[in-house]
Design a protein around this motif. Sequence first.
Motif, PDB file in Angstrom:
ATOM      1  N   VAL A  63       0.864  -1.177   0.000  1.00  0.00           N
ATOM      2  CA  VAL A  63       0.000   0.000   0.000  1.00  0.00           C
ATOM      3  C   VAL A  63       0.899   1.225   0.000  1.00  0.00           C
ATOM      4  O   VAL A  63       1.685   1.418   0.922  1.00  0.00           O
ATOM      5  N   GLN A  64       0.823   2.014  -1.042  1.00  0.00           N
ATOM      6  CA  GLN A  64       1.547   3.281  -1.132  1.00  0.00           C
ATOM      7  C   GLN A  64       0.550   4.404  -0.880  1.00  0.00           C
ATOM      8  O   GLN A  64      -0.348   4.649  -1.686  1.00  0.00           O
ATOM      9  N   LEU A  65       0.666   5.065   0.252  1.00  0.00           N
ATOM     10  CA  LEU A  65      -0.288   6.108   0.592  1.00  0.00           C
ATOM     11  C   LEU A  65      -0.035   7.364  -0.230  1.00  0.00           C
ATOM     12  O   LEU A  65       1.116   7.726  -0.500  1.00  0.00           O
ATOM     13  N   PRO A  66      -1.093   8.070  -0.594  1.00  0.00           N
ATOM     14  CA  PRO A  66      -0.935   9.308  -1.360  1.00  0.00           C
ATOM     15  C   PRO A  66      -0.475  10.455  -0.473  1.00  0.00           C
ATOM     16  O   PRO A  66      -0.399  10.338   0.757  1.00  0.00           O
ATOM     17  N   GLU A  67      -0.190  11.584  -1.092  1.00  0.00           N
ATOM     18  CA  GLU A  67       0.206  12.773  -0.359  1.00  0.00           C
ATOM     19  C   GLU A  67      -0.868  13.154   0.654  1.00  0.00           C
ATOM     20  O   GLU A  67      -2.060  13.088   0.373  1.00  0.00           O
ATOM     21  N   GLY A  68      -0.423  13.502   1.855  1.00  0.00           N
ATOM     22  CA  GLY A  68      -1.360  13.880   2.902  1.00  0.00           C
ATOM     23  C   GLY A  68      -1.816  12.733   3.778  1.00  0.00           C
ATOM     24  O   GLY A  68      -2.613  12.942   4.696  1.00  0.00           O
ATOM     25  N   GLN A  69      -1.305  11.519   3.527  1.00  0.00           N
ATOM     26  CA  GLN A  69      -1.647  10.355   4.340  1.00  0.00           C
ATOM     27  C   GLN A  69      -0.369   9.632   4.746  1.00  0.00           C
ATOM     28  O   GLN A  69       0.571   9.517   3.956  1.00  0.00           O
ATOM     29  N   VAL A  70      -0.345   9.139   5.991  1.00  0.00           N
ATOM     30  CA  VAL A  70       0.809   8.392   6.498  1.00  0.00           C
ATOM     31  C   VAL A  70       0.321   7.259   7.394  1.00  0.00           C
ATOM     32  O   VAL A  70      -0.805   7.285   7.898  1.00  0.00           O
ATOM     33  N   PHE A  71       1.189   6.279   7.590  1.00  0.00           N
ATOM     34  CA  PHE A  71       0.984   5.294   8.642  1.00  0.00           C
ATOM     35  C   PHE A  71       1.639   5.847   9.904  1.00  0.00           C
ATOM     36  O   PHE A  71       2.867   5.945   9.996  1.00  0.00           O
ATOM     37  N   GLU A  72       0.810   6.242  10.860  1.00  0.00           N
ATOM     38  CA  GLU A  72       1.293   6.843  12.112  1.00  0.00           C
ATOM     39  C   GLU A  72       1.176   5.782  13.200  1.00  0.00           C
ATOM     40  O   GLU A  72       0.298   5.816  14.054  1.00  0.00           O
ATOM     41  N   ASP A  73       2.093   4.848  13.153  1.00  0.00           N
ATOM     42  CA  ASP A  73       1.968   3.638  13.960  1.00  0.00           C
ATOM     43  C   ASP A  73       3.360   3.074  14.210  1.00  0.00           C
ATOM     44  O   ASP A  73       4.318   3.394  13.494  1.00  0.00           O
ATOM     45  N   ILE A  74       3.463   2.212  15.211  1.00  0.00           N
ATOM     46  CA  ILE A  74       4.742   1.579  15.524  1.00  0.00           C
ATOM     47  C   ILE A  74       5.031   0.457  14.536  1.00  0.00           C
ATOM     48  O   ILE A  74       6.103   0.383  13.936  1.00  0.00           O
ATOM     49  N   ALA A  75       4.057  -0.428  14.351  1.00  0.00           N
ATOM     50  CA  ALA A  75       4.173  -1.553  13.421  1.00  0.00           C
ATOM     51  C   ALA A  75       2.771  -2.037  13.102  1.00  0.00           C
ATOM     52  O   ALA A  75       1.834  -1.827  13.886  1.00  0.00           O
ATOM     53  N   PRO A  76       2.583  -2.690  11.961  1.00  0.00           N
ATOM     54  CA  PRO A  76       1.270  -3.284  11.684  1.00  0.00           C
ATOM     55  C   PRO A  76       0.984  -4.430  12.654  1.00  0.00           C
ATOM     56  O   PRO A  76       1.887  -4.942  13.328  1.00  0.00           O
ATOM     57  N   ARG A  77      -0.289  -4.828  12.699  1.00  0.00           N
ATOM     58  CA  ARG A  77      -0.707  -5.996  13.472  1.00  0.00           C
ATOM     59  C   ARG A  77      -1.306  -7.023  12.521  1.00  0.00           C
ATOM     60  O   ARG A  77      -1.944  -6.654  11.539  1.00  0.00           O
ATOM     61  N   LEU A  78      -1.116  -8.310  12.834  1.00  0.00           N
ATOM     62  CA  LEU A  78      -1.663  -9.389  12.025  1.00  0.00           C
ATOM     63  C   LEU A  78      -2.672 -10.171  12.852  1.00  0.00           C
ATOM     64  O   LEU A  78      -2.374 -10.596  13.973  1.00  0.00           O
ATOM     65  N   ALA A  79      -3.873 -10.360  12.311  1.00  0.00           N
ATOM     66  CA  ALA A  79      -4.908 -11.122  12.994  1.00  0.00           C
ATOM     67  C   ALA A  79      -5.911 -11.614  11.964  1.00  0.00           C
ATOM     68  O   ALA A  79      -6.278 -10.866  11.048  1.00  0.00           O
ATOM     69  N   ASP A  80      -6.354 -12.847  12.124  1.00  0.00           N
ATOM     70  CA  ASP A  80      -7.359 -13.414  11.215  1.00  0.00           C
ATOM     71  C   ASP A  80      -8.732 -12.928  11.659  1.00  0.00           C
ATOM     72  O   ASP A  80      -9.303 -13.423  12.622  1.00  0.00           O
ATOM     73  N   LEU A  81      -9.263 -11.966  10.949  1.00  0.00           N
ATOM     74  CA  LEU A  81     -10.536 -11.365  11.331  1.00  0.00           C
ATOM     75  C   LEU A  81     -11.743 -12.119  10.789  1.00  0.00           C
ATOM     76  O   LEU A  81     -12.820 -12.077  11.391  1.00  0.00           O
ATOM     77  N   ASN A  82     -11.608 -12.776   9.651  1.00  0.00           N
ATOM     78  CA  ASN A  82     -12.764 -13.415   9.005  1.00  0.00           C
ATOM     79  C   ASN A  82     -12.771 -14.929   9.087  1.00  0.00           C
ATOM     80  O   ASN A  82     -13.656 -15.581   8.524  1.00  0.00           O
ATOM     81  N   GLY A  83     -11.791 -15.516   9.767  1.00  0.00           N
ATOM     82  CA  GLY A  83     -11.788 -16.958   9.995  1.00  0.00           C
ATOM     83  C   GLY A  83     -11.353 -17.805   8.826  1.00  0.00           C
ATOM     84  O   GLY A  83     -11.566 -19.028   8.842  1.00  0.00           O
ATOM     85  N   ASP A  84     -10.696 -17.212   7.824  1.00  0.00           N
ATOM     86  CA  ASP A  84     -10.272 -17.995   6.667  1.00  0.00           C
ATOM     87  C   ASP A  84      -8.865 -18.557   6.819  1.00  0.00           C
ATOM     88  O   ASP A  84      -8.349 -19.224   5.912  1.00  0.00           O
ATOM     89  N   GLY A  85      -8.222 -18.291   7.961  1.00  0.00           N
ATOM     90  CA  GLY A  85      -6.894 -18.821   8.211  1.00  0.00           C
ATOM     91  C   GLY A  85      -5.760 -17.940   7.726  1.00  0.00           C
ATOM     92  O   GLY A  85      -4.588 -18.249   7.982  1.00  0.00           O
ATOM     93  N   LEU A  86      -6.066 -16.854   7.039  1.00  0.00           N
ATOM     94  CA  LEU A  86      -5.046 -15.931   6.542  1.00  0.00           C
ATOM     95  C   LEU A  86      -5.217 -14.597   7.258  1.00  0.00           C
ATOM     96  O   LEU A  86      -6.282 -13.979   7.162  1.00  0.00           O
ATOM     97  N   PRO A  87      -4.204 -14.133   7.978  1.00  0.00           N
ATOM     98  CA  PRO A  87      -4.379 -12.896   8.743  1.00  0.00           C
ATOM     99  C   PRO A  87      -4.657 -11.689   7.871  1.00  0.00           C
ATOM    100  O   PRO A  87      -4.173 -11.589   6.730  1.00  0.00           O
ATOM    101  N   GLU A  88      -5.430 -10.769   8.428  1.00  0.00           N
ATOM    102  CA  GLU A  88      -5.549  -9.433   7.871  1.00  0.00           C
ATOM    103  C   GLU A  88      -4.496  -8.545   8.542  1.00  0.00           C
ATOM    104  O   GLU A  88      -3.885  -8.932   9.548  1.00  0.00           O
ATOM    105  N   ILE A  89      -4.290  -7.362   7.974  1.00  0.00           N
ATOM    106  CA  ILE A  89      -3.297  -6.421   8.483  1.00  0.00           C
ATOM    107  C   ILE A  89      -4.034  -5.204   9.021  1.00  0.00           C
ATOM    108  O   ILE A  89      -4.899  -4.640   8.345  1.00  0.00           O
ATOM    109  N   ILE A  90      -3.693  -4.799  10.239  1.00  0.00           N
ATOM    110  CA  ILE A  90      -4.361  -3.674  10.894  1.00  0.00           C
ATOM    111  C   ILE A  90      -3.309  -2.616  11.211  1.00  0.00           C
ATOM    112  O   ILE A  90      -2.253  -2.924  11.785  1.00  0.00           O
ATOM    113  N   ALA A  91      -3.582  -1.363  10.841  1.00  0.00           N
ATOM    114  CA  ALA A  91      -2.617  -0.289  11.062  1.00  0.00           C
ATOM    115  C   ALA A  91      -3.346   1.039  11.252  1.00  0.00           C
ATOM    116  O   ALA A  91      -4.484   1.209  10.814  1.00  0.00           O
TER     117      ALA A  91
END
Length: 270
Positions: free
Chosen positions: A98-126
């Motif tokens: 994900v390349q954020l456009p001008e005026g947007q940043v990831f203001e976070d320490i690190a992403p988080r990984l968690a399987d939100l929908n139960g398909d066995g593949l984590p989603e990314i939360i930031a």
Amino acid sequence: MALLLGVSGAGVSACEAIGDGHGLPGRYAEADVTNAKPGGGRHESWAPHGARLTMHAGFDQLTDEYGHGILGALRDAKVLTVHLRLPGDARITCPKGVQLPEGQVFEDIAPRLADLNGDGLPEIIAVRSTVRGGASLVVFDRMGRELAATPPIGRRNRWLAPVGVADLDGDGLVELAYVDRPHLARILRVWRFEKGSLREVAALEGYSNHQIGWDVIAGGLRECGTGPEMIVADAEWTNVRAVRLRADRLESRDLGAYSPAAISAFMDCQ
């Protein structure tokens, strides 16, 4: 860095990487993944069915364009990069980002990984922050597509500090918790991921988990044998509180006086 090739029914195709496909040191998360979908098939066609894979999500391309500086010397990022690989193999497959456009940043320490929908593949939360709306908590899939997001706080330089991601009440659905403006409003909010969207289910005032200039977030989620608890400080940083979600209500109890050592010990169930 050599890239593995993605194999599909249409043949073999190479994928382009953003950067080298790895997050910056200390700015990434990894999780083990079994290459098998619940209903059959594979998450990654290039790897054997049932193989153990490592999923990696990390921040890259540091920037000072937003200029909030809430995390002290820890700079914001413009890129989220995601890949999977075989453990012990330096090669990575089809990195997505994900390349954020001008005026947007990831203001976070690190992403988080968690399987939100139960398909066995984590989603990314930031945490994503924008010059118009401030911070929001955003969910991406393995391909870097945005799946859901909380509403922006509504003003530049207004931030949120994640607490954690888990099924907080045992109903089989996953919740995301954060402190909304931990230096100002100090509201603990819990959102539930259901049917591909986020819905706020509970909120409680009077909590914090971050102080201005810290490059860490205090507390988090713990499991001490009786279900997950959110560990946060009270608004004055006097005491440490354990908070549970029950029937879409937040219940809080005092654990003891706050200190960095104390909150660390409470996280370890001591």
